[in-house]
Design an enzyme around this catalytic site. Structure first.
Site, PDB file in Angstrom:
ATOM      1  N   LEU A  74      34.619  37.131 -66.291  1.00  0.00           N
ATOM      2  CA  LEU A  74      35.631  36.932 -65.254  1.00  0.00           C
ATOM      3  C   LEU A  74      35.037  36.050 -64.167  1.00  0.00           C
ATOM      4  CD1 LEU A  74      37.369  40.381 -64.560  1.00  0.00           C
ATOM      5  CD2 LEU A  74      38.512  38.244 -65.148  1.00  0.00           C
ATOM      6  N   ASP A  75      35.798  35.049 -63.704  1.00  0.00           N
ATOM      7  CA  ASP A  75      35.334  34.217 -62.605  1.00  0.00           C
ATOM      8  C   ASP A  75      34.996  35.087 -61.395  1.00  0.00           C
ATOM      9  OD1 ASP A  75      35.803  31.914 -64.084  1.00  0.00           O
ATOM     10  OD2 ASP A  75      37.845  31.693 -63.328  1.00  0.00           O
ATOM     11  N   SER A  76      34.119  34.596 -60.529  1.00  0.00           N
ATOM     12  CA  SER A  76      33.733  35.366 -59.349  1.00  0.00           C
ATOM     13  C   SER A  76      34.933  35.677 -58.453  1.00  0.00           C
ATOM     14  CB  SER A  76      32.661  34.616 -58.553  1.00  0.00           C
ATOM     15  OG  SER A  76      33.111  33.333 -58.174  1.00  0.00           O
ATOM     16  N   ARG A 210      43.365  29.300 -65.225  1.00  0.00           N
ATOM     17  CA  ARG A 210      43.315  28.198 -64.261  1.00  0.00           C
ATOM     18  C   ARG A 210      43.865  26.902 -64.858  1.00  0.00           C
ATOM     19  NH1 ARG A 210      37.708  27.227 -62.916  1.00  0.00           N
ATOM     20  NH2 ARG A 210      37.140  28.551 -64.682  1.00  0.00           N
ATOM     21  N   THR A 280      38.648  32.735 -68.217  1.00  0.00           N
ATOM     22  CA  THR A 280      39.529  32.848 -67.058  1.00  0.00           C
ATOM     23  C   THR A 280      39.672  31.516 -66.373  1.00  0.00           C
ATOM     24  OG1 THR A 280      37.704  33.462 -65.570  1.00  0.00           O
ATOM     25  CG2 THR A 280      38.911  35.237 -66.646  1.00  0.00           C
TER      26      THR A 280
END
Length: 280
Positions: A74-76, A210, A280
């Site tokens: 998961l992206d930050s 995204r 993600t």
């Protein structure tokens, strides 16, 4: 005095042995901010401290006292379900997480960023007043099923062993990866209050939310980026039913929620030990 030492040491040894004997999968909640790797290290540190390990170093890879990994980065800036494998469960991450994933994404029309989300710099602004809810829903149909998608430049994908996002931050020139087929099982517009909109997404592995939002903005003769992203399901694990929050990162809670690997699953996983790809 010796008797006192032995009685306190025994539970610590027992707790660590129990921790090291775990084999299976469980889910935790990742909050916005830290990377998936940071969250995993925090989890390992909490468990090792609980087991009595002095000054645990979860980032030390050699001679690890606890074998643990995560699948599906998961992206930050994103939050939600992060599936963790412990012991032989680390070998199951790719095979068991190949199923669908679900996300709730809040997007913003009229602004594009270099990272395709709110953490980046705005690189383009365009009008969005012409977009109606009907226009939006009609465009969603073209992004359902098997579609071709170009992954974001800022991603966990690698070039020459380094993440593209790291290379970009170092000032290196990075070329976009070629478009690749990804699967979108369900895509629906939950809320439309321009410039904001909310999407429910069910997709397969290797899919980037995204990129979807960026492509949607372009298809609507405008631009867009992801403002908030939450993963609500990963494999068989859901946010509401399975994800352990930080205060629940204890051996007791993990033992309750752990889904053990069967012998047949472990044998199958021997042929598929590559970590699950970021999506993600």
């Amino acid at each position: 005095m010796a008797g006192n030492i032995s009685t306190t040491a025994a539970p610590i040894t027992s707790s660590l042995s129990k921790l090291q004997s775990l084999n299976g999968l469980f889910a935790i909640y990742k909050k916005q901010g830290p990377t998936s790797a940071d969250v995993l290290n925090t989890l390992k540190e909490a468990l090792l401290k609980e087991a009595g390990v002095q000054n645990p170093n979860p980032r030390k890879r050699k001679k690890q006292s606890l074998k643990m990994g995560h699948g599906g980065t998961l992206d930050s800036a994103a939050s939600g379900v992060l599936v963790v494998g412990v012991g032989n469960g680390t070998k199951m991450l790719s095979t068991l997480l190949a199923g669908s994933k679900k996300y709730v994404a809040v997007g913003e029309l009229g602004k594009a960023t270099d990272t395709l989300d709110a953490t980046g710099s705005v690189i383009l602004e365009k009008d969005f007043e012409h977009i109606t809810r009907l226009d939006f829903e009609e465009k969603l149909n073209t992004f359902t099923g098997e579609i071709m998608q170009v992954p974001p430049l800022y991603s966990a994908l690698k070039k020459d062993g380094q993440r593209l996002s790291v290379l970009l931050k170092k000032g290196h020139q990075v070329e976009a990866k070629p478009a690749r087929p990804v699967m979108v099982y369900n895509l629906s517009l939950q809320e439309f209050k321009p410039p904001l909109f909310t999407l429910d997404i069910e997709c397969g592995g290797g899919f980037y939310v995204r990129s979807l939002v960026d492509d949607l903005g372009k298809a609507l003769s405008s631009c867009a980026h992801v403002k908030e992203l939450t993963r609500t399901k990963q494999g068989q694990f859901t946010l509401e039913e399975h994800a352990l929050h930080e205060e629940q990162w204890t051996l007791e809670h993990i033992l309750r929620s752990l889904q053990p690997c069967s012998q047949s699953q472990q044998e199958q996983a021997e042929h598929c030990t590559k970590p699950a790809e970021a999506d993600t």
